[in-house]
Design an enzyme around this catalytic site. Structure first.
Site, PDB file in Angstrom:
ATOM      1  N   ASP A  71     -41.957  50.302   2.450  1.00 18.23           N
ATOM      2  CA  ASP A  71     -42.221  48.920   2.886  1.00 18.23           C
ATOM      3  C   ASP A  71     -40.892  48.167   2.976  1.00 18.23           C
ATOM      4  O   ASP A  71     -40.634  47.434   3.935  1.00 18.23           O
ATOM      5  CB  ASP A  71     -43.112  48.183   1.872  1.00 18.23           C
ATOM      6  CG  ASP A  71     -44.586  48.512   2.069  1.00 18.23           C
ATOM      7  OD1 ASP A  71     -44.955  48.945   3.172  1.00 18.23           O
ATOM      8  OD2 ASP A  71     -45.353  48.330   1.105  1.00 18.23           O
ATOM      9  N   LYS A  90     -50.307  50.180  -5.279  1.00 19.68           N
ATOM     10  CA  LYS A  90     -48.883  50.492  -5.088  1.00 19.68           C
ATOM     11  C   LYS A  90     -48.079  50.555  -6.392  1.00 19.68           C
ATOM     12  O   LYS A  90     -47.140  51.327  -6.501  1.00 19.68           O
ATOM     13  CB  LYS A  90     -48.241  49.478  -4.133  1.00 19.68           C
ATOM     14  CG  LYS A  90     -48.695  49.654  -2.686  1.00 19.68           C
ATOM     15  CD  LYS A  90     -48.002  48.693  -1.749  1.00 19.68           C
ATOM     16  CE  LYS A  90     -48.559  48.809  -0.342  1.00 19.68           C
ATOM     17  NZ  LYS A  90     -47.922  47.947   0.624  1.00 19.68           N
TER      18      LYS A  90
HETATM   19  P1  NAP Z   1     -50.918  40.588  -3.167  1.00 18.46           P
HETATM   20  O1  NAP Z   1     -50.106  41.409  -4.097  1.00 18.46           O
HETATM   21  O2  NAP Z   1     -52.365  40.449  -3.434  1.00 18.46           O
HETATM   22  O3  NAP Z   1     -50.245  39.108  -3.128  1.00 18.46           O
HETATM   23  C1  NAP Z   1     -50.868  38.057  -2.453  1.00 18.46           C
HETATM   24  C2  NAP Z   1     -49.953  36.832  -2.419  1.00 18.46           C
HETATM   25  O4  NAP Z   1     -50.622  35.839  -1.619  1.00 18.46           O
HETATM   26  C3  NAP Z   1     -49.679  36.197  -3.757  1.00 18.46           C
HETATM   27  O5  NAP Z   1     -48.382  35.662  -3.774  1.00 18.46           O
HETATM   28  C4  NAP Z   1     -50.722  35.076  -3.812  1.00 18.46           C
HETATM   29  O6  NAP Z   1     -50.338  33.969  -4.612  1.00 18.46           O
HETATM   30  C5  NAP Z   1     -50.723  34.630  -2.375  1.00 18.46           C
HETATM   31  N1  NAP Z   1     -51.978  33.956  -2.040  1.00 18.46           N
HETATM   32  C6  NAP Z   1     -53.197  34.516  -1.929  1.00 18.46           C
HETATM   33  N2  NAP Z   1     -54.104  33.576  -1.596  1.00 18.46           N
HETATM   34  C7  NAP Z   1     -53.428  32.396  -1.506  1.00 18.46           C
HETATM   35  C8  NAP Z   1     -53.810  31.060  -1.178  1.00 18.46           C
HETATM   36  N3  NAP Z   1     -55.065  30.761  -0.871  1.00 18.46           N
HETATM   37  N4  NAP Z   1     -52.848  30.111  -1.129  1.00 18.46           N
HETATM   38  C9  NAP Z   1     -51.562  30.418  -1.406  1.00 18.46           C
HETATM   39  N5  NAP Z   1     -51.148  31.663  -1.734  1.00 18.46           N
HETATM   40  C10 NAP Z   1     -52.072  32.638  -1.779  1.00 18.46           C
HETATM   41  O7  NAP Z   1     -50.819  41.132  -1.682  1.00 18.46           O
HETATM   42  P2  NAP Z   1     -49.589  41.939  -1.019  1.00 18.46           P
HETATM   43  O8  NAP Z   1     -49.753  43.390  -1.235  1.00 18.46           O
HETATM   44  O9  NAP Z   1     -48.330  41.299  -1.497  1.00 18.46           O
HETATM   45  O10 NAP Z   1     -49.814  41.683   0.550  1.00 18.46           O
HETATM   46  C11 NAP Z   1     -49.578  40.386   1.106  1.00 18.46           C
HETATM   47  C12 NAP Z   1     -49.768  40.451   2.629  1.00 18.46           C
HETATM   48  O11 NAP Z   1     -48.779  41.291   3.217  1.00 18.46           O
HETATM   49  C13 NAP Z   1     -51.110  41.054   3.016  1.00 18.46           C
HETATM   50  O12 NAP Z   1     -51.693  40.243   4.005  1.00 18.46           O
HETATM   51  C14 NAP Z   1     -50.778  42.410   3.588  1.00 18.46           C
HETATM   52  O13 NAP Z   1     -51.652  42.753   4.634  1.00 18.46           O
HETATM   53  C15 NAP Z   1     -49.369  42.196   4.126  1.00 18.46           C
HETATM   54  N6  NAP Z   1     -48.584  43.436   4.137  1.00 18.46           N
HETATM   55  C16 NAP Z   1     -48.126  43.896   5.359  1.00 18.46           C
HETATM   56  C17 NAP Z   1     -47.377  45.048   5.422  1.00 18.46           C
HETATM   57  C18 NAP Z   1     -46.876  45.545   6.756  1.00 18.46           C
HETATM   58  O14 NAP Z   1     -46.512  46.713   6.905  1.00 18.46           O
HETATM   59  N7  NAP Z   1     -46.799  44.692   7.753  1.00 18.46           N
HETATM   60  C19 NAP Z   1     -47.072  45.778   4.260  1.00 18.46           C
HETATM   61  C20 NAP Z   1     -47.531  45.281   3.044  1.00 18.46           C
HETATM   62  C21 NAP Z   1     -48.295  44.107   2.997  1.00 18.46           C
HETATM   63  P3  NAP Z   1     -50.685  33.920  -6.200  1.00 18.46           P
HETATM   64  O15 NAP Z   1     -49.607  34.705  -6.845  1.00 18.46           O
HETATM   65  O16 NAP Z   1     -50.657  32.486  -6.500  1.00 18.46           O
HETATM   66  O17 NAP Z   1     -52.045  34.550  -6.378  1.00 18.46           O
END
Ligand code: NAP
Length: 479
Positions: free
Chosen positions: A114, A78
């Site tokens: 989003d 993204k």
């Molecule tokens: P990302 O950029 O990889 O960010 C992941 C986040 O999760 C970071 O803040 C990370 O913390 C945290 N995290 C990961 N593992 C963790 C753990 N074990 N304990 C605590 N924190 C943890 O992912 P993203 O793109 O932001 O997406 C996040 C979620 O949103 C995904 O599940 C995705 O499916 C969902 N999403 C949904 C939609 C929708 O349309 N509904 C749209 C976009 C995303 P750190 O910074 O400490 O690594």
């Protein structure tokens, strides 16, 4: 113009769309955009492409060369895709990420739906962002869109809590600068929960981490009950599983919840309208897509509600259908409509067996047309079954053989039924004085209880619960 030429013209005009990401296997976007296309009479193809980071630039150039009109971009591209675009919408630029590409003269213009999708999902759920206190869990790509959107919409406070504290601090500083606000700050969970610092304010929580994503269904980024006590609403951007452990905890604490499906729907709708400038999707279009998304995520196309008369099947069916954007089919009402007579009239004129035959035919048709039909959009029904319907072996088999259906027994106490049906004279099986009615309810329930139990995938007790609470228990019990 011959049929051959006509076909070629249609093919040339078909809207070519796609989505790139890594991984991309489980995307629901082709299903959703297929429904939007069908509903708006737009011929389109929407293809998922597995693109790794090393091939991103080439993929964008290739898509452009192939004439692909619009693309969605998902994890992990993204932000990385931005250098390969010809322009970026200012709102997406502030967020620093795009998820929708629209073809323009020299390449693709990037948008972030989003953020707008989350905004619409929150509004549709009745949440007001202006002046709200928001706590965001996570500081990744999705959190960035959520924080930016909440700050831009005038939230009084946006608190970011993230495992890696520095990322939360950096995100807060960046969004304050980009959106010209001072409302965003980072905090540690301990600070948020510190009793001395609490001011009685209730927070809207938006769970933006990937913790709890299937198959890690039992994981929650927060487990402390004190966190959930501070909330007025809880959103999880995850929609697989349908109810994350985070949302289950919130719901158990009495907090209204929303999963990520409606954000997915609205971000898709916004993208679709960007690709089709002349088209506005109607509420009915959105409902049709939501119905299919809920079927896909729950892995179920129909729910049969069974139980004794007066257990609340019809009311619960409507509460459940509202929650899932599904339709309600009430077998009794359908039979009455098709027969042009009331059930007491059918009993009096044709006898009980003829009524039961009608019931079996109606059920078989629902299973054939709605639960087994292979056209997209045919599923998504809550069937409120007549109280005696499961008594027939054939009917129990029809419900059990519909592998995309689940049968739920709404269990109720005899005294509740007697109280609810005290003034009801429309039930042929409960005719007579109050004493006769109570005795009949007790004996019928003793007879039918084991039958309901034998065909139920799930049993939900209904006494003392609102229809909405029962609907939530059904959803939670089925996942
Ligand atoms: P990302 O950029 O990889 O960010 C992941 C986040 O999760 C970071 O803040 C990370 O913390 C945290 N995290 C990961 N593992 C963790 C753990 N074990 N304990 C605590 N924190 C943890 O992912 P993203 O793109 O932001 O997406 C996040 C979620 O949103 C995904 O599940 C995705 O499916 C969902 N999403 C949904 C939609 C929708 O349309 N509904 C749209 C976009 C995303 P750190 O910074 O400490 O690594």
């Amino acid at each position: 113009m011959g049929p051959e030429t006509e076909k070629k013209n249609t093919e040339r005009e078909a809207l070519t769309l796609g989505i790139i990401g890594d991984p991309i296997g489980h995307t629901l976007s082709p299903l959703m955009h297929g429904i939007f296309g069908e509903r708006t009479g737009t011929e389109l193809t929407y293809t998922p492409y597995h693109v790794r980071s090393a091939g991103l630039e080439e993929a964008i150039r290739g898509a452009r060369a192939l004439g692909i009109r619009g693309m969605n971009v998902t994890v992990p591209h993204k932000s990385a895709v931005i250098p390969y675009l010809s322009s970026v919408d200012p709102a997406a630029e502030r967020i620093g990420a795009v998820n929708t590409l629209v073809t323009e003269e020299n390449g693709y213009r990037g948008y972030n739906t989003d953020a707008s999708g989350l905004k619409r999902a929150l509004e549709a759920a009745g949440t007001v962002l202006a002046g709200a206190h928001v706590v965001i869990l996570g500081a990744g790509g999705a959190a960035r869109a959520a924080v930016c959107m909440c700050a831009s919409e005038g939230a009084a406070e946006v608190l970011i809590i993230n495992r890696t504290a520095d990322k939360a601090k950096q995100l807060a500083a960046e969004v304050n600068a980009a959106c010209a606000v001072t409302s965003v700050s980072a905090a540690a969970m301990e600070e948020f929960l510190d009793a001395d610092r609490q001011n009685g304010v209730k927070y809207l929580a938006i769970q933006c981490t990937s913790v709890g994503l299937a198959p890690h269904d039992d994981a929650s980024p927060v487990t402390d009950p004190a966190f959930f006590e501070r909330l007025c609403f809880a959103v999880d951007l995850i929609y697989r599983p349908y109810r994350t452990a985070f949302l289950k905890r919130a719901s158990a604490a009495g907090v209204p919840v929303l999963n990520g499906l409606s954000m997915l729907l609205y971000q898709g709708a916004d993208a679709y309208e960007l690709w089709n400038p002349g088209i506005r999707l109607t509420d009915e279009d959105l409902d049709a897509a939501m119905r299919a998304l809920n079927c896909a995520v729950l892995g179920v196309r129909g729910i049969f509600l069974t139980g004794f008369m007066g257990c609340g099947k019809s009311t619960v069916a409507h509460a459940l259908a509202k929650r899932l954007s599904w339709e309600v089919i009430d077998t009794d009402l359908l039979i009455e409509r098709e027969a042009g007579r009331s059930i007491p009239e059918i009993f009096a004129e044709e006898g009980e067996q003829a009524f039961r035959d009608r019931e079996s035919m109606v059920l078989a048709r629902i299973v054939r047309e709605r639960l087994r039909g292979d056209r997209i959009g045919t599923g998504g029904v809550v069937v409120s079954c007549g109280g005696g319907l499961p008594l027939r072996e054939d009917n129990r088999q029809a419900m059990a053989c519909a592998e995309t259906g689940r049968t739920v027994w709404l269990r109720v106490k005899p005294e509740t039924v007697a109280e609810r049906l005290a003034g009801d004279t429309s039930r042929p099986l409960l005719a007579g004085s109050a004493e006769e009615k109570t005795a009949r309810i007790t004996s019928l329930m003793a007879e039918r209880g084991p039958v309901y139990a034998s065909c139920a995938d799930l049993t939900v007790d209904t006494d003392g619960r609102t229809p909405e609470e029962i609907a939530e228990a059904v959803v939670e019990g089925l996942i």
